[in-house]
Design an enzyme around this catalytic site. Structure first.
Site, mmCIF file in Angstrom:
data_model
loop_
_atom_site.group_PDB
_atom_site.id
_atom_site.type_symbol
_atom_site.label_atom_id
_atom_site.label_comp_id
_atom_site.label_asym_id
_atom_site.label_seq_id
_atom_site.Cartn_x
_atom_site.Cartn_y
_atom_site.Cartn_z
ATOM 1 N N CYS A 3 0.839 -1.206 0.000
ATOM 2 C CA CYS A 3 0.000 0.000 0.000
ATOM 3 C C CYS A 3 0.874 1.256 0.000
ATOM 4 O O CYS A 3 1.782 1.385 0.827
ATOM 5 C CB CYS A 3 -0.888 -0.025 1.250
ATOM 6 S SG CYS A 3 -1.809 1.477 1.497
ATOM 7 N N CYS A 12 -0.507 6.140 7.020
ATOM 8 C CA CYS A 12 -1.893 5.863 7.412
ATOM 9 C C CYS A 12 -1.888 4.997 8.678
ATOM 10 O O CYS A 12 -1.112 4.049 8.788
ATOM 11 C CB CYS A 12 -2.605 5.126 6.277
ATOM 12 S SG CYS A 12 -4.269 4.585 6.699
ATOM 13 N N CYS A 64 -3.307 0.240 8.739
ATOM 14 C CA CYS A 64 -2.704 -1.102 8.647
ATOM 15 C C CYS A 64 -1.265 -1.063 9.150
ATOM 16 O O CYS A 64 -0.434 -0.375 8.569
ATOM 17 C CB CYS A 64 -2.678 -1.584 7.197
ATOM 18 S SG CYS A 64 -4.295 -1.836 6.475
ATOM 19 N N CYS A 86 -7.984 2.361 -0.793
ATOM 20 C CA CYS A 86 -7.704 1.602 0.426
ATOM 21 C C CYS A 86 -7.787 0.122 0.089
ATOM 22 O O CYS A 86 -8.867 -0.393 -0.229
ATOM 23 C CB CYS A 86 -8.705 1.980 1.518
ATOM 24 S SG CYS A 86 -8.567 0.906 2.942
ATOM 25 N N GLU A 98 -28.528 -3.430 24.598
ATOM 26 C CA GLU A 98 -27.755 -2.633 23.643
ATOM 27 C C GLU A 98 -28.005 -1.146 23.910
ATOM 28 O O GLU A 98 -29.162 -0.729 24.025
ATOM 29 C CB GLU A 98 -28.164 -3.011 22.205
ATOM 30 C CG GLU A 98 -27.698 -2.081 21.119
ATOM 31 C CD GLU A 98 -26.186 -1.914 21.021
ATOM 32 O OE1 GLU A 98 -25.451 -2.926 21.070
ATOM 33 O OE2 GLU A 98 -25.731 -0.754 20.892
ATOM 34 N N ASP A 139 -20.165 -9.361 24.268
ATOM 35 C CA ASP A 139 -19.341 -8.922 23.136
ATOM 36 C C ASP A 139 -19.176 -7.409 23.239
ATOM 37 O O ASP A 139 -19.751 -6.652 22.457
ATOM 38 C CB ASP A 139 -20.067 -9.324 21.829
ATOM 39 C CG ASP A 139 -19.277 -8.942 20.596
ATOM 40 O OD1 ASP A 139 -18.106 -8.536 20.717
ATOM 41 O OD2 ASP A 139 -19.841 -9.057 19.489
ATOM 42 N N CYS A 157 -12.748 -7.936 20.926
ATOM 43 C CA CYS A 157 -11.877 -7.422 19.850
ATOM 44 C C CYS A 157 -10.624 -6.789 20.440
ATOM 45 O O CYS A 157 -9.879 -6.121 19.717
ATOM 46 C CB CYS A 157 -12.639 -6.439 18.960
ATOM 47 S SG CYS A 157 -13.359 -5.082 19.882
HETATM 48 C C1 LIG Z 1 -18.434 -5.124 19.553
HETATM 49 S S1 LIG Z 1 -20.070 -4.566 19.279
HETATM 50 C C2 LIG Z 1 -20.932 -6.102 19.294
HETATM 51 C C3 LIG Z 1 -22.315 -6.087 18.709
HETATM 52 C C4 LIG Z 1 -22.915 -7.434 18.354
HETATM 53 N N1 LIG Z 1 -22.689 -8.431 19.368
HETATM 54 C C5 LIG Z 1 -22.367 -7.906 17.011
HETATM 55 O O1 LIG Z 1 -21.534 -8.805 16.996
HETATM 56 O O2 LIG Z 1 -22.779 -7.365 15.990
HETATM 57 C C6 LIG Z 1 -20.449 -3.802 20.794
HETATM 58 C C7 LIG Z 1 -21.848 -3.211 20.894
HETATM 59 O O3 LIG Z 1 -21.992 -2.672 22.204
HETATM 60 C C8 LIG Z 1 -22.719 -1.453 22.133
HETATM 61 N N2 LIG Z 1 -22.332 -0.745 23.358
HETATM 62 C C9 LIG Z 1 -21.237 0.014 23.594
HETATM 63 N N3 LIG Z 1 -21.190 0.382 24.881
HETATM 64 C C10 LIG Z 1 -22.282 -0.164 25.483
HETATM 65 C C11 LIG Z 1 -22.775 -0.178 26.812
HETATM 66 N N4 LIG Z 1 -22.121 0.446 27.784
HETATM 67 N N5 LIG Z 1 -23.897 -0.868 27.074
HETATM 68 C C12 LIG Z 1 -24.563 -1.505 26.077
HETATM 69 N N6 LIG Z 1 -24.148 -1.527 24.805
HETATM 70 C C13 LIG Z 1 -23.010 -0.878 24.507
HETATM 71 C C14 LIG Z 1 -22.310 -0.836 20.836
HETATM 72 O O4 LIG Z 1 -23.304 0.074 20.385
HETATM 73 C C15 LIG Z 1 -22.171 -2.070 19.942
HETATM 74 O O5 LIG Z 1 -23.387 -2.343 19.294
#
Ligand SMILES: C[S@@+](CC[C@H](N)C(=O)[O-])C[C@H]1O[C@@H](n2cnc3c(N)ncnc32)[C@H](O)[C@@H]1O
Length: 397
Positions: A73, A79, A82, A158, A275, A323, A350
């Site tokens: 790239c 940037c 990456c 990109c 959420e 998650d 992540c």
């Molecule tokens: C890594 S994403 C995972 C979403 C889902 N599990 C997926 O795989 O598509 C984290 C999610 O947590 C939400 N989020 C962030 N902070 C939060 C909080 N304090 N309480 C509830 N949701 C939250 C974000 O809006 C996002 O949708």
């Protein structure tokens, strides 16, 4: 190690650390070298010293590592997107497994973390189906933040974007400058089977609804809600995060548009998804409705607030999927999960560092790790997605 002057050193890169930097030692110092490959012999310039740690950049490659490749790239190095393009794809996967193990050892205090196989991405390039493009009014640039900076690197092509998003980037860049630069700070984009969604709306670009089929489930969403970046790995990610679990009640914490809520609702009698983003929770409700799943309820709330108000009112919870965003779960969330004492937990993360921090508390609370799996959702970067299964045989008190 040879010292040329106070700011330049010759070092050998031992391995790649969390955060993606190369580790080296010289003159009693620990040196973090950006954009290095393990096994590189490098002349580096020390940019910053913090205690016993020195942060360095490459001045010259003395002897390249056998896993070093020419980054394809033209924006590489400038940037901030990456930081692994200098390594073969195989070496990237090895480095990611090592990053997870490092966090588990240092932060979770797991003495002997298991070997971790990182599932490769089917596409090493052109995999990225969601992005945020920064807009800089003064420089009239559109792209990604430069490394360790808030300056915007003006990116015309990109190499990790899926082709349809590359085309969108070109269309955005070709838009009248006054429309593009008027009040826009960044642009979120996401792809579905049926097109592209972009937010905020400007010129002719709309925040349209898109949808994607994964296994037999259909998910609708738009650019205002979170959706996973690498859609080719979604099926194995879901299959791993939700092994053969069934039961009465499951919680899906940080549920987004319901990626895991729909499959959970087919296995549990009752599912609660939490959420914070109202756009995402609205899509999650719609996705459940369109799948005719009436046994799942989506609550728009932060996980912390919802657990604080409800943890005592919940009867028994069999399974918790969490998650969270990169910051991991708040302390009160982990404490509430321990109070709820589900038989099994699946943690999708992540960020290996915050994952390890939270695992340490879950392990101290009586849980054991049954499985660790990793997915290369983000080729060419140091980022990696990890799934951990935990279970507890200890009855709740
Ligand atoms: C890594 S994403 C995972 C979403 C889902 N599990 C997926 O795989 O598509 C984290 C999610 O947590 C939400 N989020 C962030 N902070 C939060 C909080 N304090 N309480 C509830 N949701 C939250 C974000 O809006 C996002 O949708």
């Amino acid at each position: 190690m040879e010292t040329e002057n106070s700011m330049t050193l010759e070092v050998e890169i031992e391995r790649i650390l969390p955060g993606g930097v190369g580790l080296a030692h010289a003159d009693g110092k620990t040196i973090f070298v950006a954009l290095a490959a393990p096994g590189d012999r490098l002349r580096v310039t020390i940019d910053r010293v913090q205690g016993n740690l020195s942060f360095a950049s490459i001045k010259e490659i003395v002897t390249p590592s056998p896993v070093r490749v020419e980054p394809p790239c033209p924006y590489f190095g400038r940037c901030g997107g990456c930081d692994f393009q200098q390594m073969t794809y195989e070496a990237q996967l090895v480095a990611k497994a090592e990053i997870i193990r490092d966090c588990l050892r240092r932060i979770a205090h797991l003495e002997n973390p298991p070997e971790i196989a990182v599932h490769a991405s089917p596409k090493e390039w052109r995999y990225r189906a969601r992005a945020t493009w920064q807009v800089d009014k003064e420089q009239e640039s559109v792209g990604y933040y430069e490394r360790a900076s808030r300056r915007v690197c003006d990116v015309a092509d990109c190499a990790v974007l899926v082709p349809v998003l590359q085309t969108t980037l070109e269309q955005v860049r070709a838009t009248r400058r006054d429309a593009l630069l008027d009040g826009l700070e960044h642009i979120d984009v996401v792809v579905g089977d049926d097109g592209v969604s972009l937010a905020p709306e400007f010129a002719d670009f709309r925040t349209s609804e898109v949808s994607l089929k994964v296994f037999d489930e259909v998910y609708s969403y738009n650019a205002e809600a979170f959706f996973q970046i690498n859609q080719d790995l979604l099926a194995p990610l879901i299959a791993t995060a939700l092994p053969n679990v069934t039961g009465e009640t499951a919680l899906d914490l940080y549920c987004g548009v319901g990626l895991f809520t729909l499959p959970l609702a087919r296995r549990f009698s009752r599912v609660l998804g939490i959420e914070a983003n109202p756009v995402a929770s609205r899509f999650a409700r719609r996705n459940l409705q369109q799948a005719q799943l009436e046994n799942a309820k989506i609550i728009t709330s932060t996980v912390t607030e919802w657990l604080r108000a409800n943890v005592r009112r919940l009867d028994s919870v069999d399974f918790v999927l969490l998650d969270p965003p990169r910051a991991g779960a708040e302390s009160v969330v982990i404490k509430s999960i321990l109070d709820l004492h589900p038989k099994r937990i699946s943690y999708v993360s992540c960020d290996p560092a915050t994952l390890a921090r939270d695992l340490k508390k879950l392990l101290a609370g009586g849980y054991d790790i049954d499985l660790i799996a990793a997915f290369d959702m983000f080729p060419q970067t140091h980022h990696v997605e990890t799934v951990v299964h935990l279970s507890s045989e200890v009855p709740s008190s």
